[in-house]
Structures are given as C-alpha cells and as structure tokens.
Design a protein around this motif. Sequence first.
Motif, PDB file in Angstrom:
ATOM      1  N   ARG A 292     -48.653  67.421 -65.580  1.00 13.59           N
ATOM      2  CA  ARG A 292     -49.219  67.222 -66.832  1.00 13.59           C
ATOM      3  C   ARG A 292     -48.405  67.898 -68.073  1.00 13.59           C
ATOM      4  O   ARG A 292     -48.056  69.106 -67.757  1.00 13.59           O
ATOM      5  CB  ARG A 292     -50.554  67.901 -66.561  1.00 13.59           C
ATOM      6  CG  ARG A 292     -51.529  67.658 -68.052  1.00 13.59           C
ATOM      7  CD  ARG A 292     -53.089  68.396 -67.888  1.00 13.59           C
ATOM      8  NE  ARG A 292     -53.793  67.779 -66.805  1.00 13.59           N
ATOM      9  CZ  ARG A 292     -54.408  66.721 -67.133  1.00 13.59           C
ATOM     10  NH1 ARG A 292     -54.330  66.124 -68.220  1.00 13.59           N
ATOM     11  NH2 ARG A 292     -54.979  66.069 -66.093  1.00 13.59           N
ATOM     12  N   ARG A 293     -48.058  67.113 -68.684  1.00 13.27           N
ATOM     13  CA  ARG A 293     -47.173  67.730 -70.079  1.00 13.27           C
ATOM     14  C   ARG A 293     -47.970  67.217 -71.328  1.00 13.27           C
ATOM     15  O   ARG A 293     -48.213  66.164 -71.629  1.00 13.27           O
ATOM     16  CB  ARG A 293     -45.947  67.055 -69.918  1.00 13.27           C
ATOM     17  CG  ARG A 293     -45.033  67.443 -68.623  1.00 13.27           C
ATOM     18  CD  ARG A 293     -44.827  68.909 -68.426  1.00 13.27           C
ATOM     19  NE  ARG A 293     -44.538  69.055 -67.171  1.00 13.27           N
ATOM     20  CZ  ARG A 293     -43.127  69.413 -66.825  1.00 13.27           C
ATOM     21  NH1 ARG A 293     -42.082  69.167 -67.857  1.00 13.27           N
ATOM     22  NH2 ARG A 293     -42.951  69.696 -65.565  1.00 13.27           N
ATOM     23  N   GLY A 294     -48.123  68.292 -72.240  1.00  5.73           N
ATOM     24  CA  GLY A 294     -48.680  68.157 -73.620  1.00  5.73           C
ATOM     25  C   GLY A 294     -50.192  67.479 -73.250  1.00  5.73           C
ATOM     26  O   GLY A 294     -50.401  66.636 -74.181  1.00  5.73           O
ATOM     27  N   GLY A 295     -50.870  67.812 -72.330  1.00  4.58           N
ATOM     28  CA  GLY A 295     -52.387  67.520 -72.141  1.00  4.58           C
ATOM     29  C   GLY A 295     -52.252  66.121 -71.526  1.00  4.58           C
ATOM     30  O   GLY A 295     -53.622  65.340 -71.523  1.00  4.58           O
ATOM     31  N   GLN A 296     -51.051  65.374 -71.241  1.00  4.39           N
ATOM     32  CA  GLN A 296     -50.975  63.876 -70.682  1.00  4.39           C
ATOM     33  C   GLN A 296     -50.450  64.003 -69.536  1.00  4.39           C
ATOM     34  O   GLN A 296     -49.534  64.697 -69.097  1.00  4.39           O
ATOM     35  CB  GLN A 296     -50.348  62.980 -71.664  1.00  4.39           C
ATOM     36  CG  GLN A 296     -50.548  61.567 -71.250  1.00  4.39           C
ATOM     37  CD  GLN A 296     -49.970  60.731 -72.413  1.00  4.39           C
ATOM     38  OE1 GLN A 296     -49.291  61.230 -73.157  1.00  4.39           O
ATOM     39  NE2 GLN A 296     -49.905  59.525 -72.215  1.00  4.39           N
ATOM     40  N   LEU A 297     -51.184  63.264 -68.422  1.00  3.54           N
ATOM     41  CA  LEU A 297     -50.431  62.911 -67.217  1.00  3.54           C
ATOM     42  C   LEU A 297     -49.139  62.217 -67.321  1.00  3.54           C
ATOM     43  O   LEU A 297     -49.060  61.213 -68.018  1.00  3.54           O
ATOM     44  CB  LEU A 297     -51.373  62.384 -66.313  1.00  3.54           C
ATOM     45  CG  LEU A 297     -52.630  63.126 -65.691  1.00  3.54           C
ATOM     46  CD1 LEU A 297     -53.641  62.155 -64.798  1.00  3.54           C
ATOM     47  CD2 LEU A 297     -52.147  64.333 -64.841  1.00  3.54           C
ATOM     48  N   ALA A 298     -48.253  62.314 -66.316  1.00  5.64           N
ATOM     49  CA  ALA A 298     -46.921  61.796 -66.528  1.00  5.64           C
ATOM     50  C   ALA A 298     -46.176  62.127 -65.157  1.00  5.64           C
ATOM     51  O   ALA A 298     -46.553  62.754 -64.194  1.00  5.64           O
ATOM     52  CB  ALA A 298     -45.970  62.535 -67.496  1.00  5.64           C
ATOM     53  N   PRO A 325     -45.077  59.222 -69.389  1.00  6.18           N
ATOM     54  CA  PRO A 325     -46.393  59.104 -69.517  1.00  6.18           C
ATOM     55  C   PRO A 325     -47.052  58.052 -68.767  1.00  6.18           C
ATOM     56  O   PRO A 325     -46.618  56.751 -68.965  1.00  6.18           O
ATOM     57  CB  PRO A 325     -46.914  59.079 -70.765  1.00  6.18           C
ATOM     58  CG  PRO A 325     -45.727  59.498 -71.641  1.00  6.18           C
ATOM     59  CD  PRO A 325     -44.419  59.006 -70.804  1.00  6.18           C
ATOM     60  N   ARG A 327     -51.052  56.175 -66.887  1.00  3.30           N
ATOM     61  CA  ARG A 327     -52.342  56.079 -66.969  1.00  3.30           C
ATOM     62  C   ARG A 327     -52.675  55.750 -65.339  1.00  3.30           C
ATOM     63  O   ARG A 327     -52.306  54.914 -65.069  1.00  3.30           O
ATOM     64  CB  ARG A 327     -52.999  54.849 -68.060  1.00  3.30           C
ATOM     65  CG  ARG A 327     -54.465  54.757 -68.041  1.00  3.30           C
ATOM     66  CD  ARG A 327     -54.761  53.908 -69.414  1.00  3.30           C
ATOM     67  NE  ARG A 327     -54.112  52.644 -69.153  1.00  3.30           N
ATOM     68  CZ  ARG A 327     -54.490  51.815 -68.548  1.00  3.30           C
ATOM     69  NH1 ARG A 327     -55.721  51.849 -67.854  1.00  3.30           N
ATOM     70  NH2 ARG A 327     -54.186  50.485 -68.416  1.00  3.30           N
ATOM     71  N   GLY A 341     -47.669  52.581 -67.393  1.00  2.22           N
ATOM     72  CA  GLY A 341     -46.594  53.337 -67.228  1.00  2.22           C
ATOM     73  C   GLY A 341     -45.361  53.020 -66.411  1.00  2.22           C
ATOM     74  O   GLY A 341     -44.050  53.254 -66.867  1.00  2.22           O
TER      75      GLY A 341
END
Length: 391
Positions: A292-298, A325, A327, A341
């Motif tokens: 999780r980077r910057g509040g987003q899964l990646a 990133p 989904r 992604g």
Amino acid sequence: MAAAVVGCTGKGEAPAPDQPVRDPGEAAIRVDTSQARVGRLEREVTATGITSPWQETNLRAEAGGRVLSVSVDNGDVVEVGDALLKIDGSRQRLAVSGASAQVDALERDVELARSDAERKRALAQKGSLPAAQLEAADNRLERAEAALAGAKANLGSARRSTRDTRITAPIAGIVARRVVDQGDVIGPGTPLLDVVDLSKVRVQVGLAGSEIGRLDQEAEAQARIEDLGGEAVAARFAALAPSADPMTGLFTVEYHVDNADARIRGGMVATVELPLRKAREQVLVPRSSLTRRGGQLAVFVFEGGDESTPGGEAQLDRGVARLVPVRVGAYGDAVVEILGGLEGGERVVTSALHALADGVIVESGDPKAAAPMPLANAPGQTPDPAPAPTP
C-alpha cells in the motif's frame, strides 16, 4: 541489506523513476519474484458465527399482584396456550365491578338526556320552545354519550387486566429461564420467564464485500457445530444485510438450520462453508506482492533483466522495480485477483517490499526456477477478509 545499499550508493537514495538505468552497478536489492498469470480463483470460503433460537419471548407481567401458582420450571416443554403462572386477580375483579356499575349508571343518564332532547326538539318545531333550550338539551346528550364511551373504555381495560392475571405460552418451545416463584408480589413490567423455540436455529456470519456478488444464495450450505464435535448440518440461505457492520466492515449473512431434536442450542459456535458461484478468469498474483503506497494498493513489477551477475550457484537477474497501482478483487489464502493494472505475464516482486521504491535497482534469481504460484486454497482454510500489505 537496506543499510548495505545506503553504504554502496553513498546517498541512500534510489534513482528517480524517470532516469533510465543503463548501468545498475553493484547497488541492488535482492528480491524474489513470481509471474502474474490468468486463471480462476477457486475458493472455499468459511466463516464462523453463533447460533440463536428461532424465536425467543421474554414474558413480563402486565398486571400486578401476588403470584398464586407457577405451572412450569426451567427446561419444561410448552405448547401455545399452555398455562404458565397465575397472579391474584381480586383487585382487577373489583375494578371490573366498579367500571361495570359506572357504565350502567351512565347508560341511564344517556337515555334520559336523549328523551329530553327529543321532547324539546318536537316543541321547538312547533314554535313552543326557544332554540337556545333545544341547543342546551343537545349538549347535555353529547356530554352523557362521551362519559358513557369513557366508562366503557375503562371497563374494557379492567377486563383486560383480569385476563392478564393468567399467563399463557405465546409460542411453543422450552422454558429457558424462570424468574418468579409462588408467593412473590410483582408489579406491571416485572420479568416472569423466557421461552425459546429451538425447532430451528439461526446462524449469522460475516462475509467480505468482495464475495457478496459470488455468494450462491440458492445452494445449500454446510454448517459445522463446533460445540457438538464438528457435526455437519444443512443450512439454507435466509437473508443478507443491506449494509456492512461499521465495526468489522463485513456483511451479515443469515442461514437457517432445522433442529427438530433441539440438540443445537443458542450461543453455540458454528462454522459455515459458504457456497460461491464459479469465479471468472482474472489476473492472479501472490498476496505477498501487494503493498500500500499513498493509500492505494499496488505491486512492484520487475522490469529489465537483460543483464545478469554471478550469485553463488544461480545466476541473478538484474532490473528495475516499477510501482504499478492495481485494483483488486477477491482474496484467496495465497493469491489475489487483479481487476485492473496488470494484464498477466508480468513478473511481480514478492519480497523486500518495505525497502523498495519506484525505480529502485533490484536483482532476482532465474524466473524459470521460481516455484509455481498456487491458484487455489487448501481445503478448509478461511481467508482473511483484507490483505496485509507491507507498510
């Protein structure tokens, strides 16, 4: 290893994402990789819940008085209408007598007022009586009729209180808790006893939102009652909560279980094997590749790999970790669906994620020698409702 990288670079910073890495040099982070592939996530979803009775009634006194008799005890089986206890109703009977006498008196008052009003109406029509006297007679009749209606309501309430001195079973079931004894003096609202219906039981479990669309509501589920040695019983889907629990983030799913012999009691632990529809083909990656980077899964995609360096017994493949990133869809024990992604075929990094950033130089073993990624869960395991990405 991160400290070793800092020592080699001198500045402790990874190359900027827009800088091409032509000569990786000797500063590289050792990682493991796995290939994203297209397949179906075959899951056996299980969830644990608590059983509850089909029906449960908590009887309270509606009329006060002394308890004259109690006909049942804890554990007794009762049918609808069975007598449970009796309360002294002498005060209620006196109230009925008084209300009945008042009704009789007011009925006579109404008859007199009606006769007087009819007589004066006839005189007024002949012109022998002023209209004001007729209006007064009509008003007396209306007041008498209103008083009679109130007295009849009081009589009905008194008779209801008399009936409330006999407590009967509103449902068929088992007496779960008796609170009062013979001779107790109780008031309205006093708890008396509890009756539960165990002919069926309800089982409520929590389901992650990503699985709601795949839940097969028509299929029969299996519920294992842990407190009965894991005995398996058939369970039928009953209801799905319209919103998630704000504390757990899970959707409550209710199943019904037949329980004619009443062996399953309320409060027992039940594990339900939830039936799911067959999944569609999606890109699958190991759960260990999620971050999780910057509040987003990646995920980090391993790019390059056209240069290699000796690495003991195996050749090490060098490249760059690119942050992508994604989904996500449904989670398995070992893999997760990627809905956006990735297209499949990419090499994703599965280790040392805490030390990576976009554009960092990495090295990995030969991807052909990597262990194959599992596409299904081991039977009987319960997946976590959410990933545990590296911070």
